[in-house]
Every structure is written in C-alpha cells, then in structure tokens.
Design an enzyme around this catalytic site. Structure first.
Site, PDB file in Angstrom:
ATOM      1  N   HIS A  50      40.186  39.138  28.745  1.00 40.21           N
ATOM      2  CA  HIS A  50      39.558  38.684  27.496  1.00 40.21           C
ATOM      3  C   HIS A  50      39.739  39.716  26.397  1.00 40.21           C
ATOM      4  O   HIS A  50      39.626  40.928  26.646  1.00 40.21           O
ATOM      5  CB  HIS A  50      38.064  38.432  27.722  1.00 40.21           C
ATOM      6  CG  HIS A  50      37.802  37.250  28.606  1.00 40.21           C
ATOM      7  ND1 HIS A  50      38.039  35.961  28.216  1.00 40.21           N
ATOM      8  CD2 HIS A  50      37.342  37.172  29.887  1.00 40.21           C
ATOM      9  CE1 HIS A  50      37.733  35.127  29.193  1.00 40.21           C
ATOM     10  NE2 HIS A  50      37.310  35.836  30.228  1.00 40.21           N
ATOM     11  N   ILE A 337      28.200  42.285  37.290  1.00 37.03           N
ATOM     12  CA  ILE A 337      29.556  42.316  36.721  1.00 37.03           C
ATOM     13  C   ILE A 337      30.150  40.907  36.778  1.00 37.03           C
ATOM     14  O   ILE A 337      31.035  40.608  37.572  1.00 37.03           O
ATOM     15  CB  ILE A 337      30.443  43.365  37.452  1.00 37.03           C
ATOM     16  CG1 ILE A 337      29.735  44.721  37.568  1.00 37.03           C
ATOM     17  CG2 ILE A 337      31.781  43.524  36.721  1.00 37.03           C
ATOM     18  CD1 ILE A 337      29.357  45.378  36.244  1.00 37.03           C
ATOM     19  N   CYS A 401      58.507  30.688  52.649  1.00 40.26           N
ATOM     20  CA  CYS A 401      57.773  29.697  51.844  1.00 40.26           C
ATOM     21  C   CYS A 401      58.755  29.064  50.867  1.00 40.26           C
ATOM     22  O   CYS A 401      59.231  29.726  49.948  1.00 40.26           O
ATOM     23  CB  CYS A 401      56.623  30.374  51.099  1.00 40.26           C
ATOM     24  SG  CYS A 401      55.855  29.328  49.862  1.00 40.26           S
TER      25      CYS A 401
HETATM   26  C1  FAD Z   1      34.464  31.351  37.841  1.00 39.53           C
HETATM   27  C2  FAD Z   1      34.718  32.739  37.331  1.00 39.53           C
HETATM   28  C3  FAD Z   1      35.589  32.953  36.275  1.00 39.53           C
HETATM   29  C4  FAD Z   1      35.810  34.241  35.796  1.00 39.53           C
HETATM   30  N1  FAD Z   1      36.775  34.456  34.863  1.00 39.53           N
HETATM   31  C5  FAD Z   1      37.017  35.706  34.440  1.00 39.53           C
HETATM   32  C6  FAD Z   1      38.070  35.963  33.539  1.00 39.53           C
HETATM   33  O1  FAD Z   1      38.863  35.099  33.197  1.00 39.53           O
HETATM   34  N2  FAD Z   1      38.209  37.226  33.055  1.00 39.53           N
HETATM   35  C7  FAD Z   1      37.367  38.223  33.418  1.00 39.53           C
HETATM   36  O2  FAD Z   1      37.493  39.319  32.893  1.00 39.53           O
HETATM   37  N3  FAD Z   1      36.409  38.029  34.332  1.00 39.53           N
HETATM   38  C8  FAD Z   1      36.231  36.799  34.865  1.00 39.53           C
HETATM   39  N4  FAD Z   1      35.290  36.570  35.807  1.00 39.53           N
HETATM   40  C9  FAD Z   1      34.492  37.700  36.274  1.00 39.53           C
HETATM   41  C10 FAD Z   1      35.231  38.517  37.322  1.00 39.53           C
HETATM   42  O3  FAD Z   1      35.827  37.688  38.288  1.00 39.53           O
HETATM   43  C11 FAD Z   1      34.212  39.434  37.983  1.00 39.53           C
HETATM   44  O4  FAD Z   1      33.496  40.112  36.995  1.00 39.53           O
HETATM   45  C12 FAD Z   1      34.839  40.456  38.895  1.00 39.53           C
HETATM   46  O5  FAD Z   1      35.733  39.860  39.790  1.00 39.53           O
HETATM   47  C13 FAD Z   1      33.731  41.185  39.628  1.00 39.53           C
HETATM   48  O6  FAD Z   1      34.307  42.049  40.562  1.00 39.53           O
HETATM   49  P1  FAD Z   1      33.361  42.827  41.557  1.00 39.53           P
HETATM   50  O7  FAD Z   1      34.222  43.711  42.350  1.00 39.53           O
HETATM   51  O8  FAD Z   1      32.235  43.430  40.793  1.00 39.53           O
HETATM   52  O9  FAD Z   1      32.703  41.690  42.447  1.00 39.53           O
HETATM   53  P2  FAD Z   1      33.352  40.899  43.681  1.00 39.53           P
HETATM   54  O10 FAD Z   1      34.761  40.605  43.470  1.00 39.53           O
HETATM   55  O11 FAD Z   1      32.435  39.751  43.955  1.00 39.53           O
HETATM   56  O12 FAD Z   1      33.273  41.955  44.850  1.00 39.53           O
HETATM   57  C14 FAD Z   1      32.080  42.306  45.479  1.00 39.53           C
HETATM   58  C15 FAD Z   1      32.405  42.604  46.920  1.00 39.53           C
HETATM   59  O13 FAD Z   1      31.256  43.109  47.552  1.00 39.53           O
HETATM   60  C16 FAD Z   1      31.232  42.634  48.883  1.00 39.53           C
HETATM   61  N5  FAD Z   1      29.839  42.728  49.339  1.00 39.53           N
HETATM   62  C17 FAD Z   1      28.761  42.094  48.841  1.00 39.53           C
HETATM   63  N6  FAD Z   1      27.656  42.497  49.488  1.00 39.53           N
HETATM   64  C18 FAD Z   1      28.045  43.411  50.409  1.00 39.53           C
HETATM   65  C19 FAD Z   1      27.353  44.181  51.378  1.00 39.53           C
HETATM   66  N7  FAD Z   1      26.035  44.106  51.526  1.00 39.53           N
HETATM   67  N8  FAD Z   1      28.083  44.987  52.179  1.00 39.53           N
HETATM   68  C20 FAD Z   1      29.440  45.081  52.051  1.00 39.53           C
HETATM   69  N9  FAD Z   1      30.129  44.373  51.141  1.00 39.53           N
HETATM   70  C21 FAD Z   1      29.439  43.558  50.328  1.00 39.53           C
HETATM   71  C22 FAD Z   1      31.776  41.222  48.782  1.00 39.53           C
HETATM   72  O14 FAD Z   1      32.301  40.765  50.010  1.00 39.53           O
HETATM   73  C23 FAD Z   1      32.834  41.371  47.709  1.00 39.53           C
HETATM   74  O15 FAD Z   1      34.110  41.604  48.272  1.00 39.53           O
HETATM   75  C24 FAD Z   1      35.080  35.315  36.338  1.00 39.53           C
HETATM   76  C25 FAD Z   1      34.229  35.098  37.417  1.00 39.53           C
HETATM   77  C26 FAD Z   1      34.082  33.822  37.937  1.00 39.53           C
HETATM   78  C27 FAD Z   1      33.255  33.623  39.148  1.00 39.53           C
END
Ligand code: FAD
Length: 483
Positions: A50, A337, A401
């Site tokens: 974005h 996040i 593939c």
């Molecule tokens: C529908 C959708 C559309 C989006 N579109 C965009 C976009 O276009 N552009 C953009 O910038 N952002 C977008 N986002 C946001 C973006 O995807 C997220 O902000 C980002 O992926 C978050 O990453 P993260 O590592 O914080 O969380 P996650 O990717 O959710 O990773 C968290 C990890 O923690 C692990 N976990 C959780 N609890 C525990 C525990 N107790 N012990 C061990 N492991 C644990 C999980 O298994 C997971 O692998 C979107 C999100 C969604 C859902």
C-alpha cells in the site's frame, strides 16, 4: 552468542524481525505452531504494497506503512522477491465519495506519500477501460505496488537462517513466564524453553500472549477476508489495483492483478470467533462478487481457479502496537498487525529489531552472509535461458507442474533452501507447482515423490500441509495383479 531471543510467530512480521536480529551476536529462534512459514495472514492477503494514504497521520500504521513501502523495491531486488509498482486507483461513484477521496489525498500527503492526485472520469476510463462507466473520479496512487506475501516471508526467513536464526515448527507457545532472575520460561506444546528476550509476533493470537504478560490488556478480533483467484492464462482486465472507497471495516473489495499475473477479487470483512477458521462461505463469496461488479460490471466466475480466505488481526484500539511490553524488561511485541502489515513488515522489522538490539546491548556481527541468489523461475526464462538451465542441470528439463511450468530442479531447490519446503503446500508456495488451473491435480503425486526422495522418508509420510494432513492412507495390496 550470550543473549538468547525467542520469537513467537513465523509470519512476515516475525521473520522481518528475525532477519534484522540475525545481524547481531545473539542466539535467535523463531517458533511457530504451524508446519511452515507464513501459515497465518501472511499467506492469504491481497499482496498489495500500500502506498500509505489509508492510515491516519501520526499512527504507527501510517509511519510503518510509508517507511515499509519505500523499502520494498530495494528489499525485493536484494532478496529476489517479485515486486511490481503497478499503481492504484480508488474509485469514487458520487460526490460523497469525492469528499472521501479528497480526505484520503490530504491524509496521504500528510503521511508523505508521493504522486497522489484526483483523476476525473475520462482519465480513469482512459487508464482502465473496463471500469464501471458510472465512475465519477478516482484517487491515483502511483507508488502502490504488488508483491508475493509468502515469498517475501520465505526470503526473509531464509536470509535470517543463513545468518544463524533457528526455526521450529508445529510448536505452539502456550505461556510465557518472567523468571525472578531475569529472562523468561516459555512453555510450548513440545516442552519448556528459556530465553533472555521474548518477542511476540503471534498474529491473531498475539493478544493471548500479551495478556499473560501484562496488566494492560489487549483484545484482537479475527476479521476474515474471502477471495476469488483467477487463472493467469486469461487476459487481465485491469493493469492497476482498483480499490473502492474504504469503510470502517477496512479498505473494501478490490479488483487487482497479482504480481504473478493472476486476477484477484476480494476481500470480504467478517468478524469471526475462531482465528483459525479460514473456510470460505457462499455468502462471503457472493458478497465479494457483488461488490466487485461495482468496479468491474463484467465480473463473473468464469476463469476462477480457487477461493481462499485470510484472517486479519484487528486490535480493538485500531493501531499497530510495536515495542516493549509495558512494565516488563526483555519482552517485546508487534501486535494488531492487520493491513497494511505486509507493506509495513520491513519497517516493523527494522524498528523492533533495532530497539531490541539496542536495549539488550547486542553487538553487530563482523560478517553477515548475503541473501541467497534466487534462480529465475523457468516459467519466466527465455528459450535461450531455458536451454542453458537444462544444460547445467537436466532436472530443469523435467516439467512437473504443467499449468505453471515448474520443473523438478526448482522443486528440489525449494526443498533444499535454508528453511526448505517439507510438505506439498510448502512446495506449492515456494515454486507455484500446484497453483495453476488444475490446482495440483496433475503434479501432486510427483511432488510427493520428490519430497520423499529429498527428505528420505516414505511417501506415505508426506503431508499436504503438516500435522495429520496425510495424502496417502496406505498401500494397495502389492500382490494384486502379480498372480
Ligand atoms: C484478507 C487480508 C488482506 C490483507 N491485505 C493486505 C495487503 O494487501 N497489504 C498489506 O500490507 N497487508 C495486508 N494484509 C495484512 C497482512 O497480511 C498482515 O498484516 C501480515 O501478514 C501480518 O503478519 P504477521 O506475521 O504479523 O501475522 P501472521 O502472518 O498471522 O503470523 C503470525 C504467526 O504466528 C503464529 N502463532 C500464533 N500464535 C502462536 C503461538 N501461540 N505459538 C506459536 N506460533 C503462534 C501463527 O501460526 C502465524 O504463523 C491483509 C490481511 C488479510 C487477512
């Protein structure tokens, strides 16, 4: 390696933080309850970098989005992750929308987003002739980009691993307890771990870990978004990312090319009780199609190859929470996040990783291993490049593939990476084998054979996606047909 650091969560945030910390003298481990990297929101989102006009000025979201988006082109080039600066249009259909767009324009300018301007109907239709002719105006954001969210996560993790970070999967962090002498006792589904520094990057479950450590409670709502994905062999009706005006639930339904040349429609926004419920529903998908038609009146299901959903981690305060856990030495977090968390990840990694390093007094390493050089996908090679690749490694001559033109050499490379593929889905996301129109119907058995050879385990032990997701249930009686 005196100081030990444990990061919970191997999504794009945890891996970005781990990569920054891998530059320092410390022992860093990333623990995830899933079977692979990027199994949470980081594998199922819109893949948009974005531009940064959506978030309110002064928020952590705005700051991290704009900084992160600026870092993307160079970071993707360095790590070999696909990126295209496609630009985005936010469509307005009446004068009320125009006011919203003017507000976004001002907000974007305050946030430091370059090149924003309001375009009128004729300009929009000239740029994107398939747009609904009822469009009145649009906000043009030339710096909006496209990337592959899981490939970014893999590349960050591989680079971190090359510099000594350890990764543990299928291990859930159940509780974190500060020790009287400093540091933490971390109870996981596999036993006990100890660390000096604990970093919570646990996505939709980050509030649970936070609330176990801190009196100032946080609450995350799981907000699901469902999508339609179209085959990349079709003609794409739009070159840019097409947004509609945002609502209080998020940025609304978009119609966008992906960085790999598919078309993507979505996401919906539904608050759900279970942060792991990535099912798609008839209602959610009908909503997406209906809303997409406002942008693209011809939107239909022809050419769809799959549906999927991802879950946003919406912290009820509405902003990213990044930094030290209040009142607790040695505990840090990146919480809430949600979008634009993918765009912000490189900046969150730098901010949180540097804060941890500074406060723990970590020394920078004398030598830092550069990222691996990613081979160009066979799909994207010229005929001359393909001939050269086959001459060097005959496995490039074996197409596994057919839909996505992925070779055996690429599948073996994906399994041999620092944080390599261990399941059919893990191969799919690293190579695109199984991502095409047959969705793995043709190539999965061969992918399983290659996984079995590379991992040195029987084929019956190969899973779709870790855990109990076995693809084979047993051997057919091998005496059959021999008598
Ligand atoms: C529908 C959708 C559309 C989006 N579109 C965009 C976009 O276009 N552009 C953009 O910038 N952002 C977008 N986002 C946001 C973006 O995807 C997220 O902000 C980002 O992926 C978050 O990453 P993260 O590592 O914080 O969380 P996650 O990717 O959710 O990773 C968290 C990890 O923690 C692990 N976990 C959780 N609890 C525990 C525990 N107790 N012990 C061990 N492991 C644990 C999980 O298994 C997971 O692998 C979107 C999100 C969604 C859902």
């Amino acid at each position: 390696m005196g100081v030990s650091i444990l990061i919970a969560g191997a999504g794009v945030t945890g891996c970005a933080v781990a990569r920054v910390l891998s530059r320092y003298q410390a022992s860093v481990t990333v623990v995830d309850m899933a079977a692979d990297l990027a199994e949470g929101a980081s594998k199922a989102n819109s893949g948009i970098v974005h531009a940064g006009f959506d978030a309110h000025p002064g928020t952590a979201k705005a700051e991290m989005n704009v900084l992160g988006a600026r870092m993307y082109p160079a970071l993707c080039a360095e790590l070999g992750v696909p990126y295209r600066q496609a630009g985005a249009l936010v469509l307005g259909f009446d004068e009320e929308d125009r006011k919203t767009l003017e507000g976004l324009l001002e907000q974007g300018k305050t946030n430091g987003v370059p090149g924003l301007e309001i375009l009128e109907k004729d300009q929009v239709l000239a740029m994107e002739p398939n747009t609904n002719p009822e469009v009145v105006c649009a906000l043009w954001a030339p710096t909006s980009g496209l990337t592959s969210p899981y490939e970014m996560t893999f590349a960050l993790a591989d680079h971190a691993a090359l510099n000594g970070v350890g990764f543990a999967f299928d291990e859930e962090v159940l509780s974190v307890e500060p020790k009287a002498e400093g540091g933490f006792r971390v109870t996981t589904s596999k036993g006990e771990r100890e660390c000096d520094i604990f970093i919570n990057c646990a996505g939709v479950f980050a509030d649970k870990l936070h609330n176990g450590l801190c009196a100032d409670k946080k609450s995350i709502t799981a907000r699901r978004g469902q999508y339609y994905l179209f085959d990349r062999t079709g003609t794409i009706p739009f070159n840019h990312t097409m947004f509609q005006c945002p609502t209080k639930m998020g940025k609304g339904v978009l119609v966008t090319p992906t960085v790999h040349g598919n078309l993507l429609l979505g996401p919906s926004a539904e608050d759900i009780p279970d942060g792991l419920d990535t099912s798609t529903t008839a209602e959610g998908l009908a909503f997406v199609l209906d809303k997409s038609r406002r942008t693209w009146p011809k939107a239909g299901m022809w050419g769809t190859i799959t549906n999927f959903s991802g879950i946003r981690a919406h912290e009820n305060g509405g902003d990213f929470v990044i930094g030290a856990v209040p009142g607790l030495k040695g505990a840090y977090e990146a919480l809430g996040i949600e979008s634009p968390g993918l765009s912000a990840a490189p900046a969150i990694g730098e901010k949180l990783g540097s804060q941890v390093a500074q406060e723990a007094g970590l020394e920078i390493k004398k030598e830092i291993v550069p990222p691996m050089k990613r081979p160009k996908p066979f799909h994207d090679m010229s005929n001359e490049e393909r001939a050269e690749a086959v001459a060097k490694d005959p496995d490039y001559g074996k197409i596994v593939c057919r839909c996505e033109v992925v070779t055996e050499a690429e599948i073996r490379e994906a399994i041999r990476r620092p944080v390599g593929a261990r399941s059919v889905d893990a191969v799919k996301r690293r190579t695109r084998a199984g991502m095409g129109r047959c969705q793995g119907g043709f190539c999965s058995p061969r992918v399983m054979e290659i996984l079995s050879e590379e991992m040195g385990v029987p084929m019956i032990d190969i899973t779709k996606n870790g855990g109990g997701s076995y693809l084979l249930t047993g051997r057919i009686d091998d005496t059959l047909g021999k008598e």
